[in-house]
Scaffold this active site. Structure first.
Site, mmCIF file in Angstrom:
data_model
loop_
_atom_site.group_PDB
_atom_site.id
_atom_site.type_symbol
_atom_site.label_atom_id
_atom_site.label_comp_id
_atom_site.label_asym_id
_atom_site.label_seq_id
_atom_site.Cartn_x
_atom_site.Cartn_y
_atom_site.Cartn_z
ATOM 1 N N GLU A 16 9.445 -4.201 10.435
ATOM 2 C CA GLU A 16 9.828 -2.888 9.876
ATOM 3 C C GLU A 16 10.351 -1.974 10.968
ATOM 4 O O GLU A 16 9.701 -1.786 12.012
ATOM 5 C CB GLU A 16 8.617 -2.244 9.161
ATOM 6 C CG GLU A 16 8.983 -0.879 8.572
ATOM 7 C CD GLU A 16 7.983 -0.335 7.554
ATOM 8 O OE1 GLU A 16 7.042 -1.060 7.186
ATOM 9 O OE2 GLU A 16 8.162 0.826 7.143
ATOM 10 N N LYS B 137 -1.033 -9.436 2.799
ATOM 11 C CA LYS B 137 -0.304 -8.940 3.975
ATOM 12 C C LYS B 137 -1.193 -7.981 4.732
ATOM 13 O O LYS B 137 -1.949 -7.214 4.127
ATOM 14 C CB LYS B 137 0.989 -8.232 3.555
ATOM 15 C CG LYS B 137 1.764 -7.674 4.757
ATOM 16 C CD LYS B 137 3.112 -7.113 4.366
ATOM 17 C CE LYS B 137 3.079 -5.714 3.836
ATOM 18 N NZ LYS B 137 2.461 -4.709 4.734
ATOM 19 N N GLU C 8 -1.208 -5.456 8.560
ATOM 20 C CA GLU C 8 -0.369 -4.881 9.610
ATOM 21 C C GLU C 8 -0.968 -5.138 10.987
ATOM 22 O O GLU C 8 -2.194 -5.042 11.161
ATOM 23 C CB GLU C 8 -0.230 -3.361 9.391
ATOM 24 C CG GLU C 8 0.459 -3.012 8.085
ATOM 25 C CD GLU C 8 0.630 -1.502 7.897
ATOM 26 O OE1 GLU C 8 0.316 -0.731 8.836
ATOM 27 O OE2 GLU C 8 1.085 -1.107 6.815
ATOM 28 N N ASP D 133 -1.189 -6.295 -0.553
ATOM 29 C CA ASP D 133 -1.300 -5.629 0.753
ATOM 30 C C ASP D 133 -2.749 -5.231 1.021
ATOM 31 O O ASP D 133 -3.418 -4.691 0.135
ATOM 32 C CB ASP D 133 -0.425 -4.363 0.716
ATOM 33 C CG ASP D 133 0.261 -4.087 2.032
ATOM 34 O OD1 ASP D 133 0.034 -4.825 3.008
ATOM 35 O OD2 ASP D 133 1.048 -3.116 2.067
ATOM 36 N N ASP E 129 0.842 -1.203 0.000
ATOM 37 C CA ASP E 129 0.000 0.000 0.000
ATOM 38 C C ASP E 129 0.876 1.251 0.000
ATOM 39 O O ASP E 129 0.380 2.374 -0.102
ATOM 40 C CB ASP E 129 -1.016 -0.007 1.159
ATOM 41 C CG ASP E 129 -0.360 0.035 2.521
ATOM 42 O OD1 ASP E 129 0.874 -0.077 2.615
ATOM 43 O OD2 ASP E 129 -1.102 0.173 3.526
ATOM 44 N N SER E 130 2.208 1.052 0.051
ATOM 45 C CA SER E 130 3.147 2.162 -0.175
ATOM 46 C C SER E 130 2.900 2.790 -1.545
ATOM 47 O O SER E 130 3.374 3.891 -1.817
ATOM 48 C CB SER E 130 4.597 1.664 -0.082
ATOM 49 O OG SER E 130 4.770 0.506 -0.877
#
Ligand code: KIV
Length: 275
Positions: free
Chosen positions: A182, A113, A115, A83, A44-45
């Protein structure tokens, strides 16, 4: 050879390092695949490096599906991880399974993925039970940037370090096949890597993780809004692109591009009849 979640598991068992990069489009994914990168994260970056937002919070499921499908068309051998964007899984276990299913079904990724640690373990468990492999992501989780008060290294105090170790164990227990660490101090990442059986994929987490991941615009020096300490620029592609754009502009202005070899031909006989 197609990389799968089993390839990742075997790599950790054999002590072989796993290479991952982010990608968001067909052509870049194809180049990475040809280079032999093990895994591609459609992160999602993309909100920041592709769409120009100041953080990842505005990214939608539609954005993620669109870019994941493009990457999936380009990469045949890399494991493709899609993501899950902000608020696509935090709201409920139902939403998490539904949206993970969409990402796999419409984006054609082989894993998703998300978070978070203990707070998202019910989601990790339910998605995994729906036969969708989950990569967890702990430490600095950018979707929590407002809760953290900025992009900061995590796990520095004894209490925070212990919590991160527990989160890593919790996501493994919930069924994650791998976990991104991270912005975690290198020695803590090493301890986490030794304490769990699933591969750790580090970004700003030192050399002892089982694998590494970087955002490709960062490692090719194409994105200059932010330069985290952990980024190594492996090639100056941003500069090369600028040189290419300038050369094109100059030749266009001078009229030296296009040259004869770039032009389509028509016989003089045909053209003369038009005058
Ligand atoms: O969105 C992303 O690119 C990520 C990586 C930085 C791990 O989450």
């Amino acid at each position: 050879m197609k990389n799968t979640v089993t390839t990742f598991k075997d790599a950790k068992a054999k002590g072989q390092k796993i290479s991952m990069l982010t990608a968001y489009d067909y052509s870049t994914a194809k180049l990475m695949d040809e280079a032999g990168i093990n895994g591609i994260l459609v992160g999602d970056s993309l909100g920041m490096v592709m769409l120009g937002y100041e953080d990842t919070l505005s990214v939608t499921m539609e954005d993620m599906i669109h870019h994941t499908a493009a990457v999936a068309r380009g990469a045949k051998n890399a494991l493709i991880v899609g993501d899950m964007p902000f608020m696509s899984y935090q709201t409920s276990v139902y939403d998490a399974v539904y949206n993970a299913g969409r990402l796999m079904k419409e984006g054609r990724c082989q894993a998703v993925k998300l978070e978070g640690g203990a707070s998202v373990c019910p989601q990790i468990k339910a998605i995994t039970e729906a036969a969708i492999p989950v990569m967890a992501h702990i430490g600095l989780t950018p979707q929590s940037v407002n809760a953290f008060g900025g992009f900061k290294v995590q796990g520095k105090s004894e209490e925070a370090a212990r919590r991160l170790l527990e989160e890593a164990k919790a996501v493994e227990e919930a069924g994650a096949f791998a976990v991104v660490l991270e912005c975690v101090p290198a020695k803590l990442a090493e301890l986490i890597t030794r304490s769990i059986n699933i591969p750790t994929i580090g970004i700003g987490a030192g050399p002892d993780c089982d694998g590494q991941i970087l955002v490709y615009q960062d490692m090719l020096a194409m994105y200059s809004d932010m330069k985290p300490k952990f980024v190594k620029q492996f090639a100056q592609v941003g500069q090369l692109m600028k040189e290419g754009f300038t050369a094109y502009m100059k030749e266009t202005e001078e009229g030296t591009f296009p040259a004869e070899e770039h032009c389509f031909k028509i016989s003089d006989e045909v053209i003369s009849k038009l005058y």
